[in-house]
Each structure stands twice: as structure tokens, then as C-alpha cells.
Design an enzyme around this catalytic site. Structure first.
Site, mmCIF file in Angstrom:
data_model
loop_
_atom_site.group_PDB
_atom_site.id
_atom_site.type_symbol
_atom_site.label_atom_id
_atom_site.label_comp_id
_atom_site.label_asym_id
_atom_site.label_seq_id
_atom_site.Cartn_x
_atom_site.Cartn_y
_atom_site.Cartn_z
ATOM 1 N N GLU A 184 54.316 20.721 114.907
ATOM 2 C CA GLU A 184 54.495 20.465 113.470
ATOM 3 C C GLU A 184 53.155 20.103 112.834
ATOM 4 O O GLU A 184 52.295 19.502 113.478
ATOM 5 C CB GLU A 184 55.500 19.326 113.262
ATOM 6 C CG GLU A 184 56.909 19.700 113.631
ATOM 7 C CD GLU A 184 57.388 20.953 112.927
ATOM 8 O OE1 GLU A 184 57.478 20.949 111.688
ATOM 9 O OE2 GLU A 184 57.649 21.957 113.614
ATOM 10 N N ALA A 242 93.838 46.948 52.885
ATOM 11 C CA ALA A 242 92.744 45.966 52.910
ATOM 12 C C ALA A 242 93.235 44.641 52.347
ATOM 13 O O ALA A 242 93.973 44.599 51.378
ATOM 14 C CB ALA A 242 91.567 46.487 52.098
ATOM 15 N N ARG A 246 62.898 15.508 96.398
ATOM 16 C CA ARG A 246 61.880 15.919 95.424
ATOM 17 C C ARG A 246 62.417 16.889 94.366
ATOM 18 O O ARG A 246 61.768 17.147 93.368
ATOM 19 C CB ARG A 246 60.681 16.542 96.157
ATOM 20 C CG ARG A 246 59.762 15.483 96.725
ATOM 21 C CD ARG A 246 58.604 16.098 97.453
ATOM 22 N NE ARG A 246 59.015 16.600 98.754
ATOM 23 C CZ ARG A 246 58.255 17.358 99.546
ATOM 24 N NH1 ARG A 246 57.053 17.712 99.142
ATOM 25 N NH2 ARG A 246 58.691 17.769 100.709
ATOM 26 N N TYR A 303 87.252 39.855 64.806
ATOM 27 C CA TYR A 303 87.653 39.133 66.012
ATOM 28 C C TYR A 303 88.952 39.720 66.550
ATOM 29 O O TYR A 303 89.970 39.739 65.842
ATOM 30 C CB TYR A 303 87.859 37.637 65.713
ATOM 31 C CG TYR A 303 88.475 36.926 66.896
ATOM 32 C CD1 TYR A 303 87.764 36.783 68.089
ATOM 33 C CD2 TYR A 303 89.778 36.437 66.853
ATOM 34 C CE1 TYR A 303 88.331 36.170 69.192
ATOM 35 C CE2 TYR A 303 90.354 35.814 67.952
ATOM 36 C CZ TYR A 303 89.629 35.686 69.127
ATOM 37 O OH TYR A 303 90.186 35.092 70.226
ATOM 38 N N ASN A 335 95.379 34.507 66.747
ATOM 39 C CA ASN A 335 96.127 34.468 68.012
ATOM 40 C C ASN A 335 96.617 33.068 68.357
ATOM 41 O O ASN A 335 97.325 32.887 69.334
ATOM 42 C CB ASN A 335 95.258 35.002 69.149
ATOM 43 C CG ASN A 335 93.931 34.275 69.265
ATOM 44 O OD1 ASN A 335 93.421 33.749 68.281
ATOM 45 N ND2 ASN A 335 93.371 34.241 70.443
ATOM 46 N N THR A 360 65.815 18.057 112.687
ATOM 47 C CA THR A 360 66.507 19.343 112.847
ATOM 48 C C THR A 360 67.202 19.458 114.207
ATOM 49 O O THR A 360 68.271 20.075 114.299
ATOM 50 C CB THR A 360 65.512 20.505 112.660
ATOM 51 O OG1 THR A 360 64.328 20.227 113.425
ATOM 52 C CG2 THR A 360 65.104 20.659 111.209
ATOM 53 N N GLY A 388 69.461 18.371 104.811
ATOM 54 C CA GLY A 388 68.300 17.751 104.156
ATOM 55 C C GLY A 388 68.675 17.347 102.735
ATOM 56 O O GLY A 388 69.493 18.012 102.101
ATOM 57 N N ASN A 431 60.508 22.880 98.001
ATOM 58 C CA ASN A 431 60.686 21.438 98.150
ATOM 59 C C ASN A 431 60.916 20.737 96.833
ATOM 60 O O ASN A 431 61.431 19.636 96.779
ATOM 61 C CB ASN A 431 59.460 20.825 98.829
ATOM 62 C CG ASN A 431 59.347 21.295 100.258
ATOM 63 O OD1 ASN A 431 60.347 21.375 100.954
ATOM 64 N ND2 ASN A 431 58.142 21.644 100.678
ATOM 65 N N ALA A 468 71.726 22.336 106.761
ATOM 66 C CA ALA A 468 71.817 22.117 105.316
ATOM 67 C C ALA A 468 71.967 20.645 104.976
ATOM 68 O O ALA A 468 72.494 20.286 103.936
ATOM 69 C CB ALA A 468 72.998 22.911 104.764
HETATM 70 C C1 UD1 Z 1 60.981 22.909 109.712
HETATM 71 C C2 UD1 Z 1 60.413 23.161 111.099
HETATM 72 C C3 UD1 Z 1 59.071 23.851 110.952
HETATM 73 C C4 UD1 Z 1 59.220 25.135 110.171
HETATM 74 C C5 UD1 Z 1 59.871 24.860 108.819
HETATM 75 C C6 UD1 Z 1 60.223 26.151 108.137
HETATM 76 C C7 UD1 Z 1 61.230 21.337 112.482
HETATM 77 C C8 UD1 Z 1 60.902 20.068 113.152
HETATM 78 N N1 UD1 Z 1 60.263 21.915 111.779
HETATM 79 O O1 UD1 Z 1 60.120 22.000 109.086
HETATM 80 O O2 UD1 Z 1 58.534 24.138 112.220
HETATM 81 O O3 UD1 Z 1 57.984 25.751 109.987
HETATM 82 O O4 UD1 Z 1 61.116 24.128 109.000
HETATM 83 O O5 UD1 Z 1 60.668 25.897 106.840
HETATM 84 O O6 UD1 Z 1 62.337 21.803 112.632
HETATM 85 N N2 UD1 Z 1 67.661 19.434 108.140
HETATM 86 C C9 UD1 Z 1 68.864 18.878 108.500
HETATM 87 N N3 UD1 Z 1 68.874 17.638 109.064
HETATM 88 C C10 UD1 Z 1 67.750 16.932 109.275
HETATM 89 C C11 UD1 Z 1 66.533 17.509 108.891
HETATM 90 C C12 UD1 Z 1 66.521 18.752 108.331
HETATM 91 O O7 UD1 Z 1 69.912 19.502 108.331
HETATM 92 O O8 UD1 Z 1 67.867 15.826 109.778
HETATM 93 C C13 UD1 Z 1 67.649 20.788 107.543
HETATM 94 C C14 UD1 Z 1 67.100 20.856 106.146
HETATM 95 O O9 UD1 Z 1 68.157 20.775 105.213
HETATM 96 C C15 UD1 Z 1 66.452 22.219 106.103
HETATM 97 C C16 UD1 Z 1 66.062 22.488 107.545
HETATM 98 O O10 UD1 Z 1 66.796 21.596 108.329
HETATM 99 O O11 UD1 Z 1 67.378 23.213 105.704
HETATM 100 C C17 UD1 Z 1 64.557 22.253 107.775
HETATM 101 O O12 UD1 Z 1 64.275 20.900 107.455
HETATM 102 P P1 UD1 Z 1 62.947 20.481 106.735
HETATM 103 O O13 UD1 Z 1 62.955 19.026 106.579
HETATM 104 O O14 UD1 Z 1 62.742 21.311 105.539
HETATM 105 O O15 UD1 Z 1 61.903 20.842 107.867
HETATM 106 P P2 UD1 Z 1 60.417 21.271 107.662
HETATM 107 O O16 UD1 Z 1 59.591 20.058 107.655
HETATM 108 O O17 UD1 Z 1 60.273 22.231 106.577
HETATM 109 MG MG MG Z 2 61.358 22.736 104.881
#
Ligand code: UD1
Ligand code: MG
Length: 459
Positions: A160, A423, A17, A366, A386, A82, A13, A229, A11
Site C-alpha cells: 500500500e 371554440a 470526504r 393540456y 381531469n 478490505t 467504506g 474519494n 461497499a
Molecule cells: C484499496 C487497495 C489498494 C488498491 C485500491 C484500488 C487495500 C488494502 N488496498 O485501497 O491496493 O489500489 O483499493 O482502489 O485493499 N471497504 C470495506 N470495508 C473496509 C474498508 C474498505 O468494505 O473496512 C471497501 C470500500 O468501500 C471500497 C473498497 O473496499 O469499496 C476499497 O477500500 P478503500 O478504502 O477505498 O481502499 P483504498 O485505500 O483505495
Molecule cells: Mg479507494
């Protein structure tokens, strides 16, 4: 307690956008943060130990996660992918490894992951004795998802979008971003991750190719992969979520008329209840059977019995018992209880009050901070005063009392059982049971009065 199953939710990210002050995972789908959808699915799948990796806007997320005692927080201060995010939960993983455990990894921004998919993938993971089981789906528009590289039943890896060859880009089987890992295998793979890819990030997806034995659980429920996104994507998720909940209620025997009805994910509705157009039902609302809710109503966090009619009603955090009829144009504010058979008519507001069985409040009234008995009748235009500008006080009205039109009840005040107010009276002292309170100035009659006299004099 040591368990052998845990979950890490990514969580961190930032979701630039979305153009929001909030972290992306707190953006709401059908009035509920995306992260909460995921947490609910995880707990519905019986997983108790959860870690959340959080990044920017940590304060907001920490505040939110305070209400989730089973969730441990790990910080990822720099967003390096990730794989790097998962590395931050090393101590969480180390504990699970001691118990020879498995860890579910999910994206906090994919709200429709559900417990059936999580459990199905776990069963597949265990029966195939996989090091990792990736939750995958075949979708028609795979752009931006990681593509699944297969060798028959087995997985060779995930590539990817950015790193795909033209040929790989045509693959329709995608990575949902949800996986079950054998913790020992994940901990072996994490130190081997590199940043040698187009994004320069540590990809968790590379861990899949680095384990010895990778499998896939392919779901036919394509919704589990959906994320957003930007605000347009969020709107699409909202549409999908609205459709999912409406289908569930239709399958359970409710009627939903028209298209402009929104029902929150956790709402429960009984059989044969009709939901009319323009209605939003949200939060932890439970509605019994045989009722009519709407049109144009907003109901949040209410407990509603059977055979209840709410027509053009806004009701919040209140209990409405069986056979109650409310509306049109009524506001039921928090902490109110409308007991069996209550009738409330147009332009009435009730706040923090208990209204006894079969009491009628028909129009323009009321009732705030009051305890009203059963069988009471309110005439038109009554007010419980009140608030004296400093404090709020309660009004108590006994059973079978009759409150005449335009009565002001100045709290704190008590009206006894079977008492009556005339009344137009303003009542500020106790009215004993079985008595009449009348408070009026003397009526003066000027006979033979010419109402046009002033005008005539002028001209
Ligand atoms: C990722 C997957 C992709 C998959 C897709 C599904 C990778 C490299 N790719 O891509 O294969 O199809 O999800 O939605 O994992 N996050 C962090 N820290 C970071 C980066 C991301 O916590 O440094 C979290 C984001 O908050 C998000 C999740 O990881 O909840 C996925 O990150 P996101 O950047 O959305 O990856 P995608 O490019 O969508
Ligand atoms: Mg994503």
C-alpha cells in the site's frame, strides 16, 4: 443453484470526504449509483451469485439492494479494512469452496470495471491455474493505489502507498482493487492477515502475498481502476463516463453535436439520429434511427421510434412512436403514448394519455388522463379538466374529432368520432359522433359605444 463463480463487492467504506448522507457507493455517476455500474458489469460477465459487504448507512443500501434479488448482503459493522470486509462473507465463501469455486472481489466505488476485464482476468486465472489473479494497470499517477511487487511474470505481493519504501513508490503498476481468488486459497489466507501496517487494518492485499501462486492480469483500459474519494473526484468520473458513452454512440452511428450533451450509460440510440446541444438522455431510454433530439431536451426512460423530432422537450417514462414531431417547449409526463405521426407544437403538456395516430395538438394545450383517437385536431388553448379536487377522471375523444380553440373538456367526458366542439365551449356531457357541441353566452352588441366615455367624464 450451486455455481462455481461468485463475486464479493466491497461497499462498506463510508466515504466521509463526499460529505453526503448517502453511502459512497450510492453516489451517482451519470445518474446511476456507482454500485449499480459494478453490479451491471458483474452480471454482464455472467456471474449470478453476488455478495455485497455493507457498513454505515446500511438502511439506504439495503433499500437499494432490495431490487437486486441475486445479491446477498453481509454487514461489516466496524471498518477494519478490505480483508476484514471479505471475512464477513464467510458463509458465502464456504458455499463456493464446496463447489471448488473462484470468487471475484471488486470495489463498489470503481464504476468503470467492465465485463471484458472481468472475463479476461478469469480466463488468465484459469489458464495459469493461479490462486489469485490481480487486475492491474500501468498508470502515470499511481499515488494512493497499492503497488504491484513482481518477480518476472509472477506476483510477490502488493504494498500500500502508506507502507511503500521510496523505491516502491516509484512503481507504476497498481492494484485495481479487483481480483479473482481460488476460494480455497483465499480461505487459507484470510486467517493469516494481521493489522501490522501503517493503517492498522486487515488488508485484503496481503492475502495476495500469502497465496502460493499469484498472477496478474494487466489491463490496458486504465479507466477500470478509477474511483472517487470526494465530489471533485466524482465530477471527474462523471466527465469520463460522459465521454465513454458519447464515444459508444458515435461508434454506433449517432451524431452528437456540441459538448454539452449527457447520455446515461444504458441509453440506446439508432443510426443517423442527431443529438443537439443542451440535451440529457437518461435511464432506460431507447431511441430509433433518423431522429433529431434536442436542442435543450431532457428525456428519461422513454421508448422512442424512428424519425422522431423532439425539440426543447422534457419527456419521462413514455412511448413515442415513429414519425412523431414534438416541440418546442413541450412536457410529456409519465405513462403517455404518442402514436405514429402525432404532431405536438409549442407549450403543450401531455400526461398519462394515449394520443392516436396523426393527431395534432398544435399549441398551448393540456391533455391529461385522456384517450384520444386518430386524426384528431386540437385548436389552441384546449384543456382536459381531469381533476375535481378529489379524484382524477378520464376524457375520451373519438377518431377525427375537432376540438375548437379554448375548449374545456370536463372529465369524465366523451367526444364521439368525427364530432366537433365550438371554440370557447366548456363541455361536460357526452358529445355524440358526428355532432357539434357549442356552449356560449349570447353576444351583446352596443352600437355607437364610446369607449373613452368614462375617461372624458372624469376629466
Ligand atoms: C484499496 C487497495 C489498494 C488498491 C485500491 C484500488 C487495500 C488494502 N488496498 O485501497 O491496493 O489500489 O483499493 O482502489 O485493499 N471497504 C470495506 N470495508 C473496509 C474498508 C474498505 O468494505 O473496512 C471497501 C470500500 O468501500 C471500497 C473498497 O473496499 O469499496 C476499497 O477500500 P478503500 O478504502 O477505498 O481502499 P483504498 O485505500 O483505495
Ligand atoms: Mg479507494
Amino acid at each position: 443453484m450451486q455455481t462455481s463463480k461468485g463475486c464479493i463487492i466491497l461497499a462498506a467504506g463510508d466515504g466521509k470526504r463526499m460529505k453526503s448522507e448517502k453511502p459512497k457507493v450510492l453516489m451517482e455517476v451519470l445518474f446511476k449509483p456507482m454500485l449499480e455500474w459494478v453490479l451491471d458489469a458483474v452480471s454482464a460477465a455472467g456471474i449470478e451469485d453476488t455478495a455485497a459487504i455493507i457498513g454505515n448507512n446500511a438502511e439506504l443500501l439495503e433499500g437499494y439492494l432490495k431490487n437486486e434479488p441475486n445479491v446477498q448482503i453481509f454487514h461489516q459493522t466496524q471498518r477494519k479494512g478490505t480483508g476484514h470486509a471479505v471475512m464477513q462473507a464467510e458463509s458465502f465463501l464456504a458455499k463456493l469452496k464446496e463447489a471448488d469455486g473462484d470468487v471475484l472481489i471488486l470495489c463498489g466505488d470503481a464504476p468503470f470495471m467492465d465485463s471484458e476485464t472481468i472475463e479476461g482476468a478469469y480466463d488468465c486465472h484459469k489458464s495459469q491455474n493461479n490462486d489469485v489473479t490481480v487486475i492491474t494497470a500501468d498508470i502515470t499517477q499511481p499515488a494512493n493505489y497499492g503497488r504491484i511487487l513482481r518477480n518476472g511474470e509472477r506476483l510477490e505481493g502488493i504494498v500500500e502507498e502508506k507502507d511503500c519504501t521510496d523505491e516502491q513508490r516509484k512503481i507504476n503498476e497498481i492494484n485495481s482493487g479487483g481480483y479473482w481468488f481460488k476460494v480455497a486459497a483465499l480461505l487459507d489466507a484470510l486467517p493469516k492477515l494481521t493489522t501490522e501496517n501503517k493503517s492498522g487494518e486487515y488488508y485484503l492485499t496481503d492475502a495476495v502475498g500469502l497465496t502460493g501462486n499469484a498472477g496478474a492480469f494487466k489491463t490496458t483500459n486504465q479507466r477500470v481502476v478509477l474511483g472517487a474519494n470526494d465530489r471533485r473526484g466524482l465530477r471527474e468520473l462523471n466527465k469520463t463516463a460522459a465521454q465513454i458513452t458519447i464515444e459508444r454512440h458515435l461508434d454506433n452511428g449517432a451524431d452528437i453535436i456540441g459538448d454539452n450533451v449527457l447520455i446515461g450509460a444504458d441509453v440506446v440510440i439508432g443510426k443517423d439520429t442527431v443529438i443537439m446541444p443542451g440535451t440529457i438522455i437518461r435511464g432506460e431510454t431507447v431511441i430509433g434511427g433518423g431522429g433529431v433530439i434536442g436542442p435543450n431536451s431532457l428525456i428519461a426512460d422513454c421508448e422512442i421510434g424512428d424519425n422522431v423530432t423532439l425539440n426543447n422537450v422534457h419527456a419521462f417514462l413514455s412511448k413515442i412512436e415513429d414519425n412523431v414531431k414534438v416541440g418546442p417547449f413541450v412536457h410529456i409526463r409519465p405513462d403517455s403514448v404518442l402514436k405514429n405521426g402525432v404532431k405536438i407544437g409549442d407549450f403543450v403538456e401531455v400526461k398519462n394519455s394515449v394520443i392516436g395516430e396523426k393527431t395534432a395538438i398544435a399549441h398551448l394545450t393540456y391533455i391529461g388522463d385522456s384517450d384520444v383517437g386518430r386524426g384528431v385536431n386540437f385548436g389552441c388553448g384546449c384543456v382536459t379538466a381531469n381533476y375535481d379536487g378529489l379524484k382524477k377522471y378520464r376524457t375520451t375523444i373519438g377518431n377525427d374529432a375537432f376540438i375548437g380553440c379554448n375548449t374545456n373538456l370536463i372529465a369524465p367526458v366523451k367526444i364521439g368520432d368525427n364530432a366537433m366542439t365550438a371554440a370557447g365551449s366548456t363541455v361536460s356531457t357526452e358529445v355524440p359522433a358526428n355532432s357539434l357541441a357549442i356552449e356560449r353566452g349570447r353576444l351583446n352588441i352596443k352600437e355607437n359605444y364610446d369607449k373613452n366615455l368614462k375617461r372624458k367624464k372624469k376629466s
